[in-house]
Write an enzyme that holds these catalytic residues in place. Structure first.
Site, PDB file in Angstrom:
ATOM      1  N   GLY A   1       0.784  -1.226   0.000  1.00 35.64           N
ATOM      2  CA  GLY A   1       0.000   0.000   0.000  1.00 35.64           C
ATOM      3  C   GLY A   1       0.816   1.276   0.000  1.00 35.64           C
ATOM      4  O   GLY A   1       0.260   2.384   0.000  1.00 35.64           O
ATOM      5  N   SER A   2       2.137   1.144  -0.027  1.00 34.60           N
ATOM      6  CA  SER A   2       2.988   2.347   0.003  1.00 34.60           C
ATOM      7  C   SER A   2       3.035   3.056  -1.345  1.00 34.60           C
ATOM      8  O   SER A   2       3.406   4.232  -1.419  1.00 34.60           O
ATOM      9  CB  SER A   2       4.415   1.985   0.433  1.00 34.60           C
ATOM     10  OG  SER A   2       4.998   1.067  -0.481  1.00 34.60           O
TER      11      SER A   2
ATOM     12  N   SER B   1       9.766  -7.135  -0.445  1.00 38.86           N
ATOM     13  CA  SER B   1      11.132  -7.586  -0.104  1.00 38.86           C
ATOM     14  C   SER B   1      11.532  -7.069   1.277  1.00 38.86           C
ATOM     15  O   SER B   1      12.385  -6.200   1.389  1.00 38.86           O
ATOM     16  CB  SER B   1      12.145  -7.176  -1.175  1.00 38.86           C
ATOM     17  OG  SER B   1      12.051  -5.828  -1.541  1.00 38.86           O
TER      18      SER B   1
END
Length: 199
Positions: free
Chosen positions: A37-38, A108
């Protein structure tokens, strides 16, 4: 540890240098990392679109898309997350060798995994792009309702909730996606590529 034996790497007749010369630009991996969601995928795709518009050879490796095919046998345990990133790093390396600028959008979450991927590349070819966004903002966006499901216990090992995210310590680029428009974020990445004479 490789399970394969009696294998030899074969250099191709046409080198990465040859391809870059013909293309008129360098090749590299833009490794977007950050919480779900970034804005990683949105910004990565927007960067790729702008590179394409400028006639630059590019390709997007998206986390969800990769898990539909190459990595569909992997789950979300720590071991599987590490293997997911290892495979993507190897694929990204091949794209860079082919003369493309490849953008990747993967959470990641572990520094050691990202550093292992960095070690696959020549100096300057791995560009870590940290898409920084407060988890509260990510939860507000939450287009797939993943945070809500994780909070209810419907998703296990969800990064930021019950699995850690280790933010980069020295990324090449940090994008504060809660403060910038997508267009401003794209320009920040392109400016870096220009400064490094990649484009």
């Amino acid at each position: 540890m490789s399970k394969s034996t009696n294998i030899t790497w074969h250099d191709t007749t046409i080198s990465k240098v040859d391809r870059n010369a013909q293309n008129g630009h360098g090749s590299c991996t833009l490794w977007f990392t950050g919480l779900s969601g970034s804005g990683k995928s949105t910004i990565a795709n927007a960067v790729s679109n702008e590179l394409f518009r400028q006639g630059i050879n590019e390709y997007v490796l998206d986390g969800d898309n990769i898990r539909h095919g190459l990595n569909k046998d992997l789950g979300f345990s720590d071991h599987d997350r590490t293997e997911n990133i290892r495979r993507i790093g190897e694929v990204a390396k091949l794209f860079v060798d082919s003369g493309k600028i490849v953008t990747t959008a993967f959470i990641s979450p572990f520094r050691s995994d990202r550093e292992q991927v960095r070690d696959l590349f020549e100096e300057g070819e791995f560009i870590e792009v940290f898409v920084s966004c407060p988890i509260e903002e990510c939860e507000k966006r939450d287009p797939k309702q993943l945070y809500a499901k994780a909070r209810r216990g419907e998703i296990k090992d969800f990064t930021g909730i019950d699995s850690p995210y280790e933010a980069p310590e020295k990324p090449e680029i940090t994008i504060h996606s809660n403060l910038l428009t997508v267009g401003e974020a794209v320009e920040q990445v392109l400016n870096y590529l220009r400064e490094k004479n990649i484009i």
